[in-house]
Enzyme design. Structure first.
Site, PDB file in Angstrom:
ATOM      1  CE1 TYR A 297      -3.280   2.652   0.920  1.00  0.00           C
ATOM      2  CE2 TYR A 297      -2.256   3.197   2.551  1.00  0.00           C
ATOM      3  CZ  TYR A 297      -3.076   3.167   1.725  1.00  0.00           C
ATOM      4  OH  TYR A 297      -4.571   4.552   1.583  1.00  0.00           O
TER       5      TYR A 297
ATOM      6  CE  LYS B 296      -8.382   2.691   1.949  1.00  0.00           C
ATOM      7  NZ  LYS B 296      -7.234   1.378   2.331  1.00  0.00           N
TER       8      LYS B 296
HETATM    9  C1  PLP Z   1      -6.607   1.952   2.557  1.00  0.00           C
HETATM   10  C2  PLP Z   1      -5.345   1.152   2.859  1.00  0.00           C
HETATM   11  C3  PLP Z   1      -4.524   1.101   4.070  1.00  0.00           C
HETATM   12  C4  PLP Z   1      -4.640   3.211   4.561  1.00  0.00           C
HETATM   13  O1  PLP Z   1      -5.168   3.090   5.736  1.00  0.00           O
HETATM   14  P1  PLP Z   1      -6.101   4.422   6.189  1.00  0.00           P
HETATM   15  O2  PLP Z   1      -7.377   3.893   6.369  1.00  0.00           O
HETATM   16  O3  PLP Z   1      -6.366   5.236   5.104  1.00  0.00           O
HETATM   17  O4  PLP Z   1      -4.773   5.070   7.212  1.00  0.00           O
HETATM   18  C5  PLP Z   1      -3.868   0.735   4.316  1.00  0.00           C
HETATM   19  N1  PLP Z   1      -3.098  -0.760   4.042  1.00  0.00           N
HETATM   20  C6  PLP Z   1      -4.435  -0.540   2.180  1.00  0.00           C
HETATM   21  C7  PLP Z   1      -4.396  -2.592   2.373  1.00  0.00           C
HETATM   22  C8  PLP Z   1      -5.555   0.175   2.217  1.00  0.00           C
HETATM   23  O5  PLP Z   1      -5.685  -0.550   1.267  1.00  0.00           O
END
Ligand code: PLP
Length: 407
Positions: A124, A221
């Site tokens: 990421y 997510k």
């Molecule tokens: C979005 C995401 C993050 C970061 O998360 P936030 O809630 O935006 O800080 C970390 N790892 C993965 C795989 C992601 O999709």
């Protein structure tokens, strides 16, 4: 209007003659007798009041006593932590303000300057940037490996290797990491394995069952699932690791806000239903896209020609709601597709109810040149789709009309 006597049960003070200012401030919550709330109440409070000074002192000694101050712990946040810990099969969890809050807290609690990290190559973007910062400012070096070959991990080992950092399903090309194979090597050499399980969710994979020590999520997510709240969580195999990271998170101020935790709990309650629907919609679109003449290749772990299909079949209970596809028309076609969809939205993030599309070469991965893009498996005409929960026929009709313009 004659002033009515204060309602004695509304305030703790024995003093009867309270002024309006005092009455306004001392709002007492209704006491529940013989019933309890069906859903988790939102404890939107920064602090907790005590009647006994000794009890307050006692509560300040660690995360497991009475609640003191919400940066250290909060009943609504705790409900979220306990639920995710149970879903992942962990001993305890720590909810944070964002996924990056969880990842930073975990890494800063595990690493000291001069330590070495072995991390997956496809990471990421925020995590990749954090590793760069840790290297530059604290001399914490990172070696990158693929997600398949345990020998690559073996060859990367150094005397100060401390953390093995992996992602269950990587963005945007949906590589699936052979978690048990890589974690076994790390474990044999005393490394602590951290797995970002955001793309899979505990419904599709539970990395702790494959030997991981810590699982991190962006609850922004799939866990939250409605594109309306930011959050993160770290789940620990042991209480000791939880305590170490909890201390760092309290210092860093990475703790989750109760309202964000409350929204996340509300989303989490339908995670199993949503995840099933995300996977089913993704499967439908993957097959339709693969048969379309404007599409050169489809990347989704459920397809038998995906390079990690067999690993995915072994490790995942479903193949996930994210897919990517390469348009035969290259960069121009990619840009045409994302500006032609009408039902899907052009946006970053994933895991929400609505379908999102992204052209990595011109947005999320725009800083990579053609060579680095190819190394990450991303083509100039690659489109990433975070498949939502709309009716699959409506989605396909939208994609078909956009594809027709890419020919
Ligand atoms: C979005 C995401 C993050 C970061 O998360 P936030 O809630 O935006 O800080 C970390 N790892 C993965 C795989 C992601 O999709």
């Amino acid at each position: 209007m004659p002033s009515r006597p204060a309602a004695d049960d509304a305030v703790r003070s024995p003093i009867r003659a309270l002024h309006q200012e005092t009455r306004a401030v001392h709002v007492a919550a209704a006491e529940l007798v013989g019933c309890r709330p069906l859903s988790v109440p939102l404890y939107q409070t920064s602090s907790f009041a005590f009647d006994d000074p000794a009890a307050l002192a006692e509560a300040m000694s660690g995360p497991d006593g009475a609640f003191v101050y919400t940066r250290r712990g909060n009943p609504t946040v705790r409900a979220l932590e306990n639920t995710v810990a149970a879903l992942e099969g962990g001993a305890a969890a720590l909810a944070t303000a964002s996924g990056m809050g969880a990842i930073s807290s975990v890494l800063l609690s595990l690493l000291r300057s001069g330590d070495h990290v072995i991390a997956q190559r496809c990471l990421y973007g925020g995590t990749f940037a954090l590793f760069g910062e840790l290297a530059e400012r604290f001399g914490i070096e990172v070696s990158h490996v693929g997600g398949q070959d345990p020998d690559e991990v073996r060859r990367a080992l150094r005397p100060r290797s401390r953390v093995l950092y992996l992602e269950t399903i990587a963005n945007p090309m949906t590589q699936v990491c052979d978690l048990p194979a890589l974690i076994d090597v790390g474990r044999a050499h005393g490394l602590i394995s951290v797995v970002d399980n955001s793309f899979a969710s505990p419904l599709l994979c539970r990395p702790l069952e494959h030997g991981a020590d810590v699982v991190v999520h962006s609850t922004t997510k799939y866990l939250g699932g409605h594109s309306d709240v930011l959050g993160g969580v770290a789940v620990f195999a042991t209480e000791e690791q939880h305590l170490a990271t909890w201390s760092r998170a309290v210092e860093l101020g990475a703790s989750a806000d109760p309202f964000a935790a409350w929204l996340t709990i509300r989303g989490l309650q339908t995670l199993p239903l949503r995840m099933r629907a995300h996977c089913a919609n993704a499967e439908f679109l993957a097959h339709r896209l693969a048969a379309h003449p404007a599409v050169r290749a489809v990347h989704w772990p459920g397809l038998s020609d995906h390079p990690d299909h067999l690993v995915a079949k072994r490790l995942l209970a479903g193949y996930g709601g994210v897919l990517a596809f390469d348009l035969a028309g290259g960069r121009g076609a990619g840009q045409m597709f994302i500006s032609s969809v009408e039902l899907a939205s052009l946006a970053v993030s994933l895991g929400g109810v609505e379908t999102l599309v992204l052209h990595p070469a011109s947005t999320s991965h725009r800083e990579l040149d053609e060579v680095s893009l190819r190394a990450a498996g991303i083509g100039p005409g690659t489109v990433r789709v975070a498949v939502g929960l709309e009716h699959r026929d409506d989605l396909w009709r939208d994609f078909e009309q956009a594809l027709a313009r890419c020919a």
